[in-house]
Scaffold this motif. Structure first.
Motif, PDB file in Angstrom:
ATOM      1  N   LEU A 112    -108.003  -2.435 -67.493  1.00 19.75           N
ATOM      2  CA  LEU A 112    -106.609  -2.223 -67.890  1.00 19.75           C
ATOM      3  C   LEU A 112    -106.062  -3.425 -68.638  1.00 19.75           C
ATOM      4  O   LEU A 112    -105.339  -3.281 -69.635  1.00 19.75           O
ATOM      5  N   SER A 113    -106.407  -4.621 -68.177  1.00 19.81           N
ATOM      6  CA  SER A 113    -105.897  -5.823 -68.846  1.00 19.81           C
ATOM      7  C   SER A 113    -106.455  -5.960 -70.258  1.00 19.81           C
ATOM      8  O   SER A 113    -105.819  -6.564 -71.117  1.00 19.81           O
ATOM      9  N   ASN A 145    -104.107  -3.026 -71.953  1.00 14.82           N
ATOM     10  CA  ASN A 145    -102.658  -3.238 -71.856  1.00 14.82           C
ATOM     11  C   ASN A 145    -102.398  -4.389 -70.879  1.00 14.82           C
ATOM     12  O   ASN A 145    -102.105  -4.161 -69.707  1.00 14.82           O
ATOM     13  N   ALA A 178    -101.054  -4.722 -66.631  1.00 10.10           N
ATOM     14  CA  ALA A 178    -101.930  -5.363 -65.645  1.00 10.10           C
ATOM     15  C   ALA A 178    -101.236  -6.557 -64.992  1.00 10.10           C
ATOM     16  O   ALA A 178    -101.332  -6.752 -63.774  1.00 10.10           O
TER      17      ALA A 178
END
Length: 138
Positions: free
Chosen positions: A88-89, A92, A96
């Protein structure tokens, strides 16, 4: 075959002393102090605590016997959650970071005293359980 918590505490104390003190004279002095504590009855409190931990470990109550394994499962889930959070990081980072900050705030809301009690209890259970397994031969 019965388990003697006092003997287990003395064995554990001796092992810890062996690892901490490298100088044989200091090591012998620390072991002497441990024996003095045993003779003066100061280790009776440890014996009572370890007996309670063993009674809890042998309990037929499913809530009691499953509490610590359940905690480990929660910890495994938290560790495994790092994988999707890492992905996720990459896509986005803002979301995160917000999720991580929320989790950090939630864990920080737990009082330090509660963390200390939990750590001491979990460590005591682990030590007693390990000593018991060694005594029984598992």
């Amino acid at each position: 075959m019965s388990f003697d918590p006092l003997t287990a505490a003395m064995d554990l104390g001796g092992k810890i002393i062996d690892k901490i003190w490298q100088d044989p004279a200091q090591r012998d002095q620390a072991k002497l102090e441990l024996l003095k504590m045993q003779q003066s009855g100061e280790l009776d409190a440890i014996k009572v605590q370890m007996s309670a931990i063993l009674a809890e470990a042998q309990s037929a109550d499913p809530w009691t016997s499953r509490a610590r394994p359940s905690f480990l499962y929660v910890m495994y889930i938290m560790i495994l959650a790092a994988i999707p959070m890492g992905i996720l990081s990459a896509f986005n980072p803002d979301i995160a970071v917000k999720i991580a900050d929320g989790l950090k705030a939630w864990l920080a809301a737990i009082p330090n005293e509660l963390w200390a009690v939990f750590g001491i209890g979990y460590t005591g259970y682990t030590v007693a359980r390990s000593a018991w397994d060694k005594k029984v031969g598992k």
